[in-house]
Design an enzyme around this catalytic site. Sequence first.
Site, PDB file in Angstrom:
ATOM      1  N   SER A 119       4.845   6.326 -14.644  1.00  0.00           N
ATOM      2  CA  SER A 119       5.458   5.893 -13.347  1.00  0.00           C
ATOM      3  C   SER A 119       4.972   5.209 -12.408  1.00  0.00           C
ATOM      4  O   SER A 119       5.513   4.381 -11.700  1.00  0.00           O
ATOM      5  CB  SER A 119       6.157   7.391 -12.790  1.00  0.00           C
ATOM      6  OG  SER A 119       5.101   8.109 -12.544  1.00  0.00           O
ATOM      7  N   HIS A 122       2.361   6.316  -7.521  1.00  0.00           N
ATOM      8  CA  HIS A 122       3.718   5.463  -7.241  1.00  0.00           C
ATOM      9  C   HIS A 122       3.375   4.498  -6.231  1.00  0.00           C
ATOM     10  O   HIS A 122       3.835   3.127  -6.317  1.00  0.00           O
ATOM     11  CB  HIS A 122       4.785   6.405  -6.899  1.00  0.00           C
ATOM     12  CG  HIS A 122       5.069   7.346  -7.966  1.00  0.00           C
ATOM     13  ND1 HIS A 122       5.825   8.611  -7.643  1.00  0.00           N
ATOM     14  CD2 HIS A 122       4.647   7.548  -9.227  1.00  0.00           C
ATOM     15  CE1 HIS A 122       5.957   9.270  -8.877  1.00  0.00           C
ATOM     16  NE2 HIS A 122       5.287   8.587  -9.807  1.00  0.00           N
TER      17      HIS A 122
END
Length: 277
Positions: free
Chosen positions: A205, A257
Amino acid sequence: MKLLLVVPDPRLAQSFVDYLAAMGLQCEQTLDDAHRVSIWLVDEDLWPKAEPEVLRFIAEPLHPRYQEAAWLHGDTQVQFAPSKRSNNSLAQLLSRTGPVNVSVLIACVLIYILATLGAPVLAALSFPPQLSQLLGINFWRVFTPALLHFSLMHLVFNLFWWWYLACMVERERGSGRLLLIVLVAAALPNVMQFFASGPYFGGLSGVVYALFAYVWLSGRLNPTGGISLPDGMAVLMLVWLVLGFTGVLGPVANLAHLGGGLIGLVQAMLDRQRVSP
């Protein structure tokens, strides 16, 4: 006119245009030499109505609603004329991307299968307990946590967005640029996450956030460059990032992230400077 999105398949693009036309959203299309279609909204004032449909199309471009609209409202001679390309959908799919995209996807799937079968991949590929261990023969473990996924949903979600975004980047910017983003957006955010939570994390991610940021800002800086995302998608990912920091999403690698997103923005700005006169 306002650019809605760029679609690599003219037939998919036409079906979406027919669907929008049925909703009263008139669009025009432009086709480049690589048969990519840019879809332009004629009346920019209708963007608030068009934006959610763009997001829905990105999430599920093969939904029957678009084919139905094409049959009911479109030009079937344009849409469904026989084509040699349709006889080999796998080759057509692979032709839209490159080796880096496919290699990362296959690696993630194989590693997940091996972990499910009990192979010791976590011990071999996770971030080491001590940062100093990266200076030895385990240096690859600064990158490999990005290939680890701890649930099927985690894997599917990340690989869906990886494939969609990496296709655009590798096709338009080349395998070298995609590989650079992958390595940097895996290594640096992984180090950041290690300092925040220790070595127990994984997933693609952070790299996906880097690609989101890169594609969105590249589209803003160079609207005719062949890669873009709607502004609403950028807002959605920003909201998701903020929710991660609040804790409502459970244990999330928030710094990975955030670091990935910042790397994507920086790389987009650097690429803009390289092509500027």
